[in-house]
Design an enzyme around this catalytic site. Structure first.
Site, PDB file in Angstrom:
ATOM      1  N   ILE A  60    -109.724 -76.278  19.867  1.00 33.95           N
ATOM      2  CA  ILE A  60    -108.630 -76.782  19.025  1.00 33.95           C
ATOM      3  C   ILE A  60    -108.535 -78.306  19.092  1.00 33.95           C
ATOM      4  O   ILE A  60    -107.826 -78.925  18.299  1.00 33.95           O
ATOM      5  CB  ILE A  60    -107.300 -76.108  19.432  1.00 33.95           C
ATOM      6  CG1 ILE A  60    -107.469 -74.585  19.437  1.00 33.95           C
ATOM      7  CG2 ILE A  60    -106.159 -76.480  18.507  1.00 33.95           C
ATOM      8  CD1 ILE A  60    -107.999 -73.984  18.137  1.00 33.95           C
ATOM      9  N   GLY A  61    -109.237 -78.941  19.998  1.00 33.99           N
ATOM     10  CA  GLY A  61    -109.281 -80.405  19.970  1.00 33.99           C
ATOM     11  C   GLY A  61    -109.230 -81.071  21.317  1.00 33.99           C
ATOM     12  O   GLY A  61    -110.148 -81.781  21.708  1.00 33.99           O
ATOM     13  N   GLU A  96    -110.093 -85.681  22.556  1.00 29.48           N
ATOM     14  CA  GLU A  96    -108.817 -86.416  22.478  1.00 29.48           C
ATOM     15  C   GLU A  96    -108.396 -87.122  23.774  1.00 29.48           C
ATOM     16  O   GLU A  96    -107.201 -87.217  24.067  1.00 29.48           O
ATOM     17  CB  GLU A  96    -107.678 -85.467  22.005  1.00 29.48           C
ATOM     18  CG  GLU A  96    -107.978 -84.759  20.692  1.00 29.48           C
ATOM     19  CD  GLU A  96    -106.878 -83.793  20.233  1.00 29.48           C
ATOM     20  OE1 GLU A  96    -105.716 -83.955  20.660  1.00 29.48           O
ATOM     21  OE2 GLU A  96    -107.192 -82.893  19.430  1.00 29.48           O
ATOM     22  N   GLU A 132     -91.877 -74.371  12.880  1.00 27.23           N
ATOM     23  CA  GLU A 132     -90.746 -74.827  13.698  1.00 27.23           C
ATOM     24  C   GLU A 132     -89.697 -75.561  12.865  1.00 27.23           C
ATOM     25  O   GLU A 132     -88.527 -75.569  13.177  1.00 27.23           O
ATOM     26  CB  GLU A 132     -91.350 -75.774  14.742  1.00 27.23           C
ATOM     27  CG  GLU A 132     -90.448 -76.384  15.733  1.00 27.23           C
ATOM     28  CD  GLU A 132     -91.274 -77.370  16.569  1.00 27.23           C
ATOM     29  OE1 GLU A 132     -90.927 -78.554  16.580  1.00 27.23           O
ATOM     30  OE2 GLU A 132     -92.263 -76.945  17.186  1.00 27.23           O
ATOM     31  N   HIS A 191    -104.529 -76.150  12.206  1.00 23.82           N
ATOM     32  CA  HIS A 191    -104.210 -75.356  13.402  1.00 23.82           C
ATOM     33  C   HIS A 191    -102.699 -75.230  13.536  1.00 23.82           C
ATOM     34  O   HIS A 191    -101.969 -76.181  13.282  1.00 23.82           O
ATOM     35  CB  HIS A 191    -104.779 -76.036  14.657  1.00 23.82           C
ATOM     36  CG  HIS A 191    -104.187 -75.492  15.908  1.00 23.82           C
ATOM     37  ND1 HIS A 191    -104.461 -74.229  16.366  1.00 23.82           N
ATOM     38  CD2 HIS A 191    -103.282 -76.012  16.783  1.00 23.82           C
ATOM     39  CE1 HIS A 191    -103.771 -74.008  17.469  1.00 23.82           C
ATOM     40  NE2 HIS A 191    -103.046 -75.066  17.739  1.00 23.82           N
ATOM     41  N   CYS A 245     -99.622 -73.187  16.162  1.00 17.40           N
ATOM     42  CA  CYS A 245     -99.368 -72.309  17.296  1.00 17.40           C
ATOM     43  C   CYS A 245     -97.897 -71.909  17.277  1.00 17.40           C
ATOM     44  O   CYS A 245     -97.255 -72.056  16.258  1.00 17.40           O
ATOM     45  CB  CYS A 245     -99.782 -72.964  18.596  1.00 17.40           C
ATOM     46  SG  CYS A 245     -99.598 -74.729  18.639  1.00 17.40           S
ATOM     47  N   HIS A 262    -102.044 -70.775  27.585  1.00 20.49           N
ATOM     48  CA  HIS A 262    -100.784 -71.039  28.285  1.00 20.49           C
ATOM     49  C   HIS A 262    -100.797 -70.558  29.727  1.00 20.49           C
ATOM     50  O   HIS A 262     -99.791 -70.669  30.425  1.00 20.49           O
ATOM     51  CB  HIS A 262     -99.610 -70.416  27.516  1.00 20.49           C
ATOM     52  CG  HIS A 262     -99.430 -71.068  26.179  1.00 20.49           C
ATOM     53  ND1 HIS A 262     -99.784 -70.451  25.002  1.00 20.49           N
ATOM     54  CD2 HIS A 262     -99.011 -72.300  25.838  1.00 20.49           C
ATOM     55  CE1 HIS A 262     -99.560 -71.274  24.006  1.00 20.49           C
ATOM     56  NE2 HIS A 262     -99.095 -72.411  24.482  1.00 20.49           N
ATOM     57  N   CYS A 284    -105.040 -72.727  21.480  1.00 21.50           N
ATOM     58  CA  CYS A 284    -104.480 -74.069  21.285  1.00 21.50           C
ATOM     59  C   CYS A 284    -105.343 -75.055  22.069  1.00 21.50           C
ATOM     60  O   CYS A 284    -106.377 -74.677  22.637  1.00 21.50           O
ATOM     61  CB  CYS A 284    -103.018 -74.089  21.758  1.00 21.50           C
ATOM     62  SG  CYS A 284    -102.126 -75.600  21.317  1.00 21.50           S
TER      63      CYS A 284
HETATM   64  N1  GLN Z   1    -105.389 -80.849  18.512  1.00 21.44           N
HETATM   65  C1  GLN Z   1    -104.277 -80.673  19.394  1.00 21.44           C
HETATM   66  C2  GLN Z   1    -104.787 -80.344  20.779  1.00 21.44           C
HETATM   67  O1  GLN Z   1    -105.827 -79.752  20.868  1.00 21.44           O
HETATM   68  C3  GLN Z   1    -103.368 -79.570  18.911  1.00 21.44           C
HETATM   69  C4  GLN Z   1    -102.174 -79.374  19.806  1.00 21.44           C
HETATM   70  C5  GLN Z   1    -101.129 -78.411  19.321  1.00 21.44           C
HETATM   71  O2  GLN Z   1    -101.392 -77.535  18.540  1.00 21.44           O
HETATM   72  N2  GLN Z   1     -99.934 -78.529  19.779  1.00 21.44           N
HETATM   73  O3  GLN Z   1    -104.156 -80.633  21.754  1.00 21.44           O
HETATM   74 ZN    ZN Z   2    -101.656 -75.450  19.189  1.00 21.96          ZN
END
Ligand code: GLN
Ligand code: ZN
Length: 594
Positions: A268-269, A321, A442, A478, A480, A531, A563
């Site tokens: 996811i990054g 990142e 959200e 993406h 979550c 998580h 995530c």
């Molecule tokens: N690209 C972000 C990461 O990988 C996405 C975070 C998120 O969805 N809150 O941290």
């Molecule tokens: Zn996420």
């Protein structure tokens, strides 16, 4: 505001002249009022729920020997619940006169006011950080005086949503600082308004003059009205928010361009934000290392993240990142019109605090923000590296927003800035670009009636940021925070080529929801719950994939975690991603054998 306690409380400010406020020997009787918070009543409630509320308050209100009861609502209009509470035998109501102000005023007038009750008027916004328009608030308060026995001036909600004191900010331009009101400033505003209400505007003439000048300086500023941004947003057409080709053609072009296997694997990054990375950032801030030294550390991290992914056999890589302190603040710091605070901490949940940036003015992007890191990562590998951006809706959701223009207008400005970044990523050789929108759901308005308008501007902003690319450039998004069932149409309206979603704990529930909707594009329901530090076994991830395949055909199913991995440590990240890749290989073999 009324004290929140009922019995034997210490002496409250103002209740007597006792200098030891918590002295148990204080002579005056303790205040005997109780505040019952009912924010649930600003959401849609069924007639049966409203009846239950009426019964409950009748029961409480008719108790003998009870404290005074104040029922507090905030964040929106009370709607159908207002007549219920107006009739209830309680002593006061607290209403939000910032969000839902006009509706609350109308509804109060319709029920004939609150005779015999006290009205706590939330005219100072407790959730945002802008200086109050004192004259406008006084006008509202003046109207309210005719509608209740007694009017108290208040914040619209608890002040825990705003930072403490603007005086602590050293890096914000002095003029802009005058536009802001944090908790200390808001408290002063409440006192000023109460004084104006009690003694007439003459008593607060000096404050009103300063306030008028402050509001004018904000309204007239080139920061809030940048002609270049204004003309660009005004020129946006419907076609700008639409990809140049429909999805089926794009999918063919992307397949040819990327040459990915069936069930492609990706993440996811983010990769672990290690202590070394945080220390490097602290070292840079403290001047212990210079920018060159800091960037060398970031590059080294990217190098490790890329080589780990190659070795593990992931198909679409990320740079990890490492350079980002936060997925919103990192971009906010680089956009004109966006402010970061030094000390503006607010509680997010539990013991977690965040420093939301401030959308203060018109937004533009002076130069590329993420391109060189993605391009550097791409220079290290032949596999595609996915560019990572935070989407316009999430940028708004996790910032303090402007209150002087519709949210949709701000979203459009942010979207255009991101569109430039997306286009620059493509121009630098990035074939896969992910625009994260974890906050899309959200931010869904509290009342169903307000949702279509929100989803319309939110999905348009996403498409505006992602529609400037070629058909063979693959756009990912993406999300979550589970429960996507009621926004599947909005997910579809984003028109992203691939979406990754949190799904591991719900055993692929979202895959079934997408299938039931007839979702036509590619999706990666998560097979690794990030998580928890628990490492999923290959068999566990494979089982989730097989469940996913019951809903989504193999040609459109991706394999990824739920995530980003920034909160995880390296050992479990390594092991979990190895399981994930092994699971994809196992299921690919099963598919080719069948
Ligand atoms: N690209 C972000 C990461 O990988 C996405 C975070 C998120 O969805 N809150 O941290
Ligand atoms: Zn996420």
């Amino acid at each position: 505001m009324w004290p929140r306690t009922s019995t034997r409380s210490p002496c409250w400010t103002g209740c007597c002249r006792c200098t030891r406020r918590s002295s148990p020997t204080c002579a005056r009787p303790a205040p005997s009022g109780s505040q019952l918070d009912e924010p649930a009543l600003v959401q849609d409630r069924t007639p049966a729920e409203l009846d239950a509320a009426a019964r409950a308050y009748r029961g409480l209100g008719t108790l003998t020997d009870r404290p005074k009861l104040l029922v507090a609502s905030y964040f929106d209009r009370l709607g159908d619940a207002l007549p219920v509470l107006a009739e209830a035998p309680v002593d006061g109501l607290a209403l939000d006169f910032t969000e839902g102000a006009a509706a609350n005023l109308d509804a109060l007038a319709t029920v004939g006011g609150l005779p015999g009750k006290r009205l706590v008027a939330g005219v100072v916004n407790g959730r945002n950080i802008w200086v109050n328009d004192l004259e406008k608030s006084l006008a509202t308060l003046g109207t309210l005086l005719g509608l209740a026995d007694r009017v108290d001036v208040s914040a619209s909600c608890s002040l825990l949503h705003v930072p403490l004191d603007t005086a602590a900010e050293r890096d914000i331009e002095p003029q802009i600082l005058t536009w802001l009101a944090f908790a200390e400033q808001k408290t002063a505003e409440i006192v000023t308004l109460a004084e104006g209400l009690a003694r007439g505007t003459g008593a607060i003439a000096a404050e009103l003059a300063v306030n008028r000048a402050t509001l004018a300086s904000r309204a007239d500023s080139p920061i809030t009205h940048d002609p270049a941004v204004r003309s660009r947003t005004a020129a946006v057409t419907e076609a700008d928010a639409r990809r140049s080709q429909p999805y089926p053609e794009r999918a063919t072009a992307q397949r040819a361009h990327l040459g990915l296997p069936l069930l492609p694997t990706t993440t996811i990054g983010s990769f672990p934000q290690t202590t070394e990375l945080r220390t490097a950032r602290a070292d840079l801030r403290a001047g212990r290392i210079d920018t060159v030294g800091y960037e060398e550390r970031i590059k080294a991290e990217i190098g490790e993240v890329i080589s780990f992914q190659e070795k593990t056999g992931i198909d679409v890589l990320v740079h990890g990142e490492p350079e980002r302190n936060d997925m919103v603040q990192y971009f906010a710091e680089q956009l004109t019109g966006y402010l970061a605070t030094q000390h503006g901490w607010v509680q997010s949940y539990g013991t977690r605090y965040v420093r939301p940036p401030i959308l203060a003015g018109d937004i533009s992007r002076p130069e590329p923000m993420s391109v060189r890191w993605t391009a550097y990562a791409q220079s290290l590998t032949d596999r595609p590296v996915k560019g990572m951006l935070t989407g316009p809706v999430t940028m708004l959701a996790w910032s303090f927003v402007r209150d002087d223009q519709p949210l949709g207008d701000t979203a459009r400005q942010v979207a255009l800035a991101l569109r430039d970044e997306v286009n620059d990523l493509e121009a630098s050789g990035t074939s896969v670009i992910q625009v994260d929108e974890p906050a899309l759901r959200e931010t869904l308005p509290l009342r169903a009636a307000d949702r279509p308008a929100y989803l319309a501007w939110a999905t348009e902003a996403f498409r505006l940021s992602t529609s400037g690319v070629r058909p063979d450039t693959q756009i990912h998004t993406h999300m979550c925070y589970a429960e996507f069932g009621d926004i599947v149409q909005a997910i579809d309206d984003l028109d992203a080529d691939v979406i990754s979603l949190e799904a591991a704990r719900s055993h692929m529930q979202v895959a079934r929801e997408l299938a039931a909707h007839g979702y036509p594009r590619e999706a990666g329901p998560g097979v690794y719950d990030i998580h928890s530090p628990r490492v999923p076994s290959t068999e566990e991830a494979a089982a989730l994939l097989r469940t996913g395949l019951e809903a989504i055909p193999a040609e459109r199913l991706w394999v990824n975690p739920d995530c980003g991995l920034k909160t995880r440590g390296w050992p479990e990240t390594r092991a979990s991603l190895e399981s994930l890749v092994a699971a994809a290989r196992t299921v690919r073999e099963e598919l080719s054998a069948s």
